[in-house]
Design a protein around this motif. Structure first.
Motif, mmCIF file in Angstrom:
data_model
loop_
_atom_site.group_PDB
_atom_site.id
_atom_site.type_symbol
_atom_site.label_atom_id
_atom_site.label_comp_id
_atom_site.label_asym_id
_atom_site.label_seq_id
_atom_site.Cartn_x
_atom_site.Cartn_y
_atom_site.Cartn_z
ATOM 1 N N LYS A 120 0.587 -1.064 -0.035
ATOM 2 C CA LYS A 120 0.088 -0.010 -0.086
ATOM 3 C C LYS A 120 0.894 1.027 -0.040
ATOM 4 O O LYS A 120 0.577 2.223 -0.641
ATOM 5 C CB LYS A 120 -0.929 0.007 1.244
ATOM 6 N N ARG A 121 1.956 1.153 0.940
ATOM 7 C CA ARG A 121 2.803 2.308 0.882
ATOM 8 C C ARG A 121 3.447 2.722 -0.340
ATOM 9 O O ARG A 121 3.664 3.692 -1.071
ATOM 10 C CB ARG A 121 3.780 2.337 2.078
ATOM 11 N N MET A 122 3.939 1.432 -1.099
ATOM 12 C CA MET A 122 4.660 1.438 -2.522
ATOM 13 C C MET A 122 3.433 2.356 -3.311
ATOM 14 O O MET A 122 4.103 3.074 -4.208
ATOM 15 C CB MET A 122 4.795 0.293 -3.054
ATOM 16 N N PHE A 123 2.195 1.953 -3.361
ATOM 17 C CA PHE A 123 1.408 2.225 -4.646
ATOM 18 C C PHE A 123 1.064 3.702 -4.130
ATOM 19 O O PHE A 123 1.263 4.672 -5.071
ATOM 20 C CB PHE A 123 0.146 1.547 -4.375
ATOM 21 N N GLU A 124 1.123 4.285 -2.616
ATOM 22 C CA GLU A 124 0.657 5.677 -2.388
ATOM 23 C C GLU A 124 1.684 6.484 -2.759
ATOM 24 O O GLU A 124 1.726 7.805 -3.182
ATOM 25 C CB GLU A 124 0.342 5.845 -1.087
ATOM 26 N N GLU A 125 3.463 5.833 -2.879
ATOM 27 C CA GLU A 125 4.269 6.818 -3.079
ATOM 28 C C GLU A 125 4.937 6.701 -4.623
ATOM 29 O O GLU A 125 6.106 7.347 -4.865
ATOM 30 C CB GLU A 125 5.393 6.292 -2.155
ATOM 31 N N GLY A 126 4.147 6.019 -5.369
ATOM 32 C CA GLY A 126 4.218 6.013 -6.847
ATOM 33 C C GLY A 126 4.974 5.099 -7.379
ATOM 34 O O GLY A 126 5.474 5.073 -8.571
ATOM 35 N N TYR A 127 5.215 4.022 -6.488
ATOM 36 C CA TYR A 127 5.866 2.728 -7.036
ATOM 37 C C TYR A 127 5.159 2.127 -7.995
ATOM 38 O O TYR A 127 3.953 2.163 -7.978
ATOM 39 C CB TYR A 127 6.410 1.919 -6.190
ATOM 40 N N LEU A 128 5.658 1.448 -9.198
ATOM 41 C CA LEU A 128 4.903 0.983 -10.289
ATOM 42 C C LEU A 128 4.878 -0.685 -9.551
ATOM 43 O O LEU A 128 5.674 -1.403 -9.690
ATOM 44 C CB LEU A 128 5.726 1.003 -11.619
ATOM 45 N N ILE A 129 3.494 -0.913 -9.147
ATOM 46 C CA ILE A 129 3.260 -2.224 -8.654
ATOM 47 C C ILE A 129 1.934 -2.913 -9.522
ATOM 48 O O ILE A 129 1.360 -2.074 -10.106
ATOM 49 C CB ILE A 129 2.924 -2.246 -7.044
ATOM 50 N N SER A 130 1.917 -4.032 -9.407
ATOM 51 C CA SER A 130 0.764 -4.934 -10.002
ATOM 52 C C SER A 130 0.619 -6.094 -9.496
ATOM 53 O O SER A 130 1.328 -6.624 -8.769
ATOM 54 C CB SER A 130 1.191 -5.072 -11.571
ATOM 55 N N PHE A 131 -0.883 -6.326 -9.344
ATOM 56 C CA PHE A 131 -1.408 -7.341 -8.417
ATOM 57 C C PHE A 131 -1.021 -8.906 -9.301
ATOM 58 O O PHE A 131 -1.132 -8.774 -10.252
ATOM 59 C CB PHE A 131 -2.758 -7.267 -8.087
ATOM 60 N N SER A 132 -0.985 -9.722 -8.435
ATOM 61 C CA SER A 132 -0.814 -11.360 -9.054
ATOM 62 C C SER A 132 -1.021 -12.352 -7.926
ATOM 63 O O SER A 132 -0.919 -12.097 -6.683
ATOM 64 C CB SER A 132 0.872 -11.508 -9.656
#
Length: 434
Positions: free
Chosen positions: A339-351
């Motif tokens: 969640k912190r990654m996403f909020e801080e603009g890291y490019l994540i994707s679910f799997s």
């Protein structure tokens, strides 16, 4: 040219009644003359889900093997008449001598896929002298099975993903089968597969070439193992032991990375433990536009260094791993900081990491909601963000994007009715016929 009419179409969290147009497997603006129309009669359309890290072949194999999730799986093993008794799903085998009376190979894969149990007969034919083998040693197991078994498994896995509304998978399947067979399976697949080759010699293969609707885009490597198998590589030992896990990134990593940079190939590295991630950051150096798969335990001092990497993450692992985490000193570590990654603009994707966990988007998204993700963001992270990881136009119902979409009966998205990939219907729940 195809016109899809009378449907409510998902757009950034809302449904709008509009028509969609498809030409040569791609959404287009409009068509003055359509070859035929598909009337969806007020049903609801979502972009097809895209699993950014799973194993099509592995999911199929798990369906063909014995399911060892129940505590009494030994009864099924003793009653099996198979020449090679294969199973997957155990978390603990307390009596390692239990199956030595069976004069056929008994090979049982742990739920994580990083540990296998072998009875004495299996040890003999595989050349081991231990009941448990780990990590790369498991590759020897796959050489025992005939190619026809893998072909059946791949088709089984393909159907399993499609039937759950997943239209594309970043997969990892070069295990047991030949490269030539893999190419044929990719070329024939109705599921859109973005393949990352498990190889330490990528210069022997051709990348960024399309096979049917599929494509080989990347290289898959392992830096460590699993938390459940106590092979994820940590900076402190697992509790009540001197075991730090295993670090298995190949010595040729620098050459692999150099090849990848020169050939526009993405390197995707499995790294779970905090020490594995620390070492990986150092080895990648300035080349940080590659991907880390899992990233479950991270040192606080490493977090900012990961800003420009890409991440395939599994929100459900946070909940599945709670008992396992009791065996680990997690003080000072960031745990599953997705969640912190996403909020801080890291490019994540679910799997899903299927077959380790169910390949059901509802399962993954329900876990994401518990971690604090919104429903709309969860859909994005399981659709368009998967495409963003590899610069592919998937996951949006807009012109110039691939025409991969799924159809639900109602707005609650409870009943999946149909799956379209490349503009073609490949699954119809009413007929149960892929």
């Amino acid at each position: 040219m195809i016109k899809i009419k009378n449907a409510f179409v998902w757009d950034n969290g809302h449904f709008f009644k509009k028509d969609l147009y498809v030409k040569n497997g791609i959404f287009v603006d409009d068509c003055k003359k359509c070859d035929y129309e598909i009337d969806l009669e007020g049903k609801y359309i979502l972009p097809g889900f895209s699993d950014s890290h799973a194993h099509v072949l592995g999911v199929g194999l798990s369906k063909l093997m014995l399911n060892l999730n129940n505590k009494n799986f030994q009864d099924e093993i003793f009653s099996s008449s198979e020449e090679i008794i294969l199973g997957r799903g155990w978390t603990e085998i307390s009596d390692k001598y239990l199956f030595d009376s069976i004069t056929r190979p008994v090979i049982l894969i742990r739920i994580c896929g990083h540990v296998a149990y072998l009875n004495k007969y299996a040890q003999k034919i595989l050349g081991f002298n231990d009941y448990f083998i780990y990590e790369n040693d498991l590759e020897k197991i796959w050489k025992l099975l005939p190619e026809e078994y893998y072909i059946k498994a791949f088709k089984t896995g393909e159907y399993e993903f499609i039937s759950k509304g997943i239209t594309s998978v970043h997969s990892d399947d070069l295990h047991g089968i030949t490269f030539e067979t893999l190419l044929k399976l990719l070329n024939d697949s109705k599921l859109r597969i973005y393949e990352k080759l498990y190889t330490e010699t990528p210069w022997n293969y051709e990348f960024n070439k399309e096979y049917g609707i599929s494509k080989i885009f990347g290289i898959k490597l392992f830096a460590d193992g699993s938390l459940g198998g106590k092979t994820a590589f940590l900076s402190r030992p697992y509790k009540n032991s001197k075991n730090y896990g295993t670090y298995i990134l190949p010595e040729s990593f620098e050459s692999i990375l150099d090849f990848a940079e020169k050939n526009n190939v993405q390197v995707c590295v499995h790294a779970i433990g905090d020490e594995a991630i620390s070492r990986l950051i150092e080895l990648f150096g300035r080349f940080n536009n590659h991907r880390i798969i899992h990233a479950q335990l991270i040192k606080e001092k490493d977090f900012e260094k990961l800003k420009n990497f890409k991440f395939s993450v599994q929100p459900h692992f946070y909940f599945e791993d709670q008992e396992i985490l009791k065996n680990i000193d997690t003080s000072g570590l960031m745990l599953y900081p997705f969640k912190r990654m996403f909020e801080e603009g890291y490019l994540i994707s679910f799997s899903s990491d299927g077959p380790v966990s169910p390949v059901d988007p509802k399962y993954i998204i329900s876990s994401a909601l518990k971690l604090g993700f919104s429903f709309v963001d969860s859909i994005k992270l399981y659709t368009e963000y998967s495409g963003n990881m590899i610069n592919e136009k998937i996951g949006l119902l807009k012109p110039n994007y691939k025409a991969d979409f799924i159809v639900f009966k109602d707005k609650n998205l409870e009943k999946l009715e149909a799956v379209f990939i490349n503009g073609e219907k490949v699954y119809d729940a009413l007929t149960l016929n892929p």
